[in-house]
Design a protein around this motif. Structure first.
Motif: not given
Length: 276
Positions: A111-129
């Motif tokens: 089992y590996i610990h890859l570190g705590k994920a860091r929040l970069v950005k909320e995609l408020v408008d979706g960016e066409g996702l």
């Protein structure tokens, strides 16, 4: 192989020896970056891992068919098994360009610990996702969660959907997803839903890096678990993750140890010959 290096192929996050995500692990005996990329391109796998031992310290580098990435979860697990089999050493830490990765070995599994994920950005408008995934924007939500970008060594769009039925019917527009990934500086998009506590269903698409759909990913699922843990009561101390569809399926396990996320699973050693 053109190079006289030891190598081994593994299916990582397999289930009883089937499925999982393939990784080729190679002992790095001074290969150049161009040579590594040529090997990875020829291998045509989502990841090729190069393991180097220098003064007793082990490090890993990861290459997709297109370019190098700083960190790879399933590649790290494959590399740990290679080190155990090749050198007889069970590591509790290994160096990568994405940082040091902690490891524990229990009942035959790493089992590996890859570190705590860091929040970069909320995609408020979706960016066409929604257009890239072929689903309405209103379906890209799950009980107060909306699409975000998280970074676990590498950055991904982490996108919830309302149900497994929606997850299953997603068909990705590769060109559209490439444009979004390039614009946002991410590897790809990791889509998830949770039908019951401790059981997560996910799919992963990274066409910008030559990966149409990934069958099992450690870094992206680390970000999903981080996101779900931020929601009180959404996740317990252990669980499983089902990733992919059809022949592209993986089974991952996660545990929370001392408030750290550890991801692991079965690793099947497969005899394959690579002519590179």
């Amino acid at each position: 192989m053109e190079h006289s290096c030891s190598y081994q192929y593994y299916d990582v996050f397999s289930s009883r020896g089937t499925g999982g995500n393939g990784a080729l692990v190679i002992e790095d005996q001074g290969l150049s970056r161009d040579a590594k990329q040529k090997i990875a391109t020829g291998a045509k796998l989502s990841e090729t891992v190069f393991v180097k031992k220098n003064d007793g310290v082990f490090s890993m580098e990861f290459y997709t068919p297109v370019e190098e990435v700083a960190l790879c979860g399933h590649g790290t697990l494959a590399g740990l098994h290679f080190i155990k089999e090749h050198w007889g050493i069970v590591l509790d830490r290994v160096q990568t360009k994405g940082g040091a990765v902690e490891a524990v070995h229990e009942e035959g599994l790493f089992y590996i610990h890859l570190g705590k994920a860091r929040l970069v950005k909320e995609l408020v408008d979706g960016e066409g996702l929604n257009e890239a995934l072929g689903v309405p924007w209103e379906d890209l939500f799950l009980e107060g969660m909306s699409p975000r970008i998280y970074a676990t060594g590498i950055s991904d769009i982490i996108c919830p959907v309302r149900s497994k039925e929606i997850l299953d019917r997603i068909t990705v527009d590769r060109d559209c997803m490439k444009r979004i990934s390039r614009k946002l500086g991410v590897v790809g998009c990791h889509i998830f839903t949770m039908a019951e506590p401790g059981v997560i269903h996910v799919r992963n698409f990274a066409p910008l890096y030559g990966i149409d759909e990934e069958s099992a990913t450690g870094t992206s699922n680390n970000s999903v678990i981080t996101y779900l843990r931020e929601k009180e009561g959404r996740l317990g101390e252990k669980g499983i993750i089902h990733q992919g569809q059809g022949s592209l399926k993986g089974l991952l396990r996660f545990r929370i140890l001392a408030d750290k996320i550890f991801i692991g699973g079965e690793v099947a050693k497969i005899d394959k010959i690579f002519e590179i």
